[in-house]
Design an enzyme around this catalytic site. Structure first.
Site, mmCIF file in Angstrom:
data_model
loop_
_atom_site.group_PDB
_atom_site.id
_atom_site.type_symbol
_atom_site.label_atom_id
_atom_site.label_comp_id
_atom_site.label_asym_id
_atom_site.label_seq_id
_atom_site.Cartn_x
_atom_site.Cartn_y
_atom_site.Cartn_z
ATOM 1 N N ASP A 11 0.867 -1.169 0.000
ATOM 2 C CA ASP A 11 0.000 0.000 0.000
ATOM 3 C C ASP A 11 0.913 1.232 0.000
ATOM 4 O O ASP A 11 2.098 1.125 0.317
ATOM 5 C CB ASP A 11 -0.872 -0.062 1.257
ATOM 6 C CG ASP A 11 -1.685 1.192 1.447
ATOM 7 O OD1 ASP A 11 -2.287 1.669 0.462
ATOM 8 O OD2 ASP A 11 -1.718 1.706 2.586
ATOM 9 N N ASP A 13 -0.038 5.125 1.024
ATOM 10 C CA ASP A 13 -0.172 6.100 2.121
ATOM 11 C C ASP A 13 -0.210 5.392 3.469
ATOM 12 O O ASP A 13 -1.024 4.494 3.695
ATOM 13 C CB ASP A 13 -1.444 6.934 1.926
ATOM 14 C CG ASP A 13 -1.442 7.675 0.589
ATOM 15 O OD1 ASP A 13 -0.368 8.093 0.131
ATOM 16 O OD2 ASP A 13 -2.522 7.820 -0.008
HETATM 17 MG MG MG Z 1 -2.772 3.178 3.577
#
Ligand code: MG
Ligand code: ZN
Length: 184
Positions: A11, A13
């Site tokens: 992922d 962020d």
């Molecule tokens: Mg995230």
């Protein structure tokens, strides 16, 4: 956890860069704040021959906060920064859509399907998914991958975080810690 890891899905962020407060989005390179040690961690994966793929929900595009080209420009700048440290990400995929009506917003499978189309040698049994939210852990599990939750800052956690922690196969404070302990 697979003994032999070939692909790590990340992922973005909250794993690679600082997560914005709820309801805000990283709309420019100036707002993209890489977390400590991520370039070194990705470099370690690269040197072990592990494929590194970023899969990210970027709903801010659907909300008009940024454009697809803007997200791609951030990824290009981040790649430059990584390359300056001898590291690289093999591919970036993101979902620019709103919460409903697409097949690629995690935990839906579309981003993985794009990755598998581009890298047909990917096998879920030798892949790990590393993320910081429930949608990441569900996405990895939907695809039959081992999942790792990055704990991050307590204040950024959503209510469903506890469930993510229960579902994940492992959890670590940060990506560098996860890489150090999972793929020594
Ligand atoms: Mg995230
Ligand atoms: Zn989508």
């Amino acid at each position: 956890m697979p003994k032999h890891v070939e692909t790590v899905f990340l992922d973005r962020d909250g794993v690679l860069n600082e997560k914005m407060p709820e309801g805000r989005y990283v709309t420019s390179w100036e707002e993209f704040k890489p977390l400590p040690g991520v370039a070194q961690a990705i470099g370690s994966l690269n040197r072990m021959g592990i494929r590194v793929i970023v899969v990210s929900n970027q709903r801010g595009v659907a909300l008009g906060r940024m454009t697809n080209a803007g997200v791609e420009a951030i990824h290009a700048r981040f790649q430059d920064l990584l390359r300056a440290s001898g590291a690289h990400i093999d591919a970036f995929y993101f979902c620019p859509h709103d919460k409903e009506g697409c097949d690629c917003r995690k935990p839906k499978p579309g981003l993985f399907l794009q990755a598998i189309r581009d890298f047909p040698e990917i096998q879920t049994e030798t892949s790990i998914f590393i993320g910081d939210s429930l949608s990441d852990i569900e996405a990895g599990r939907n695809f039959g991958m081992a999942t790792v939750l990055i704990l991050g800052n307590a204040e950024g956690r959503r209510p469903e975080w506890e469930e993510a922690r229960k579902l994940a196969d492992a959890s670590f404070a940060s990506l560098p810690e996860a890489v150090e302990l999972l793929v020594p």
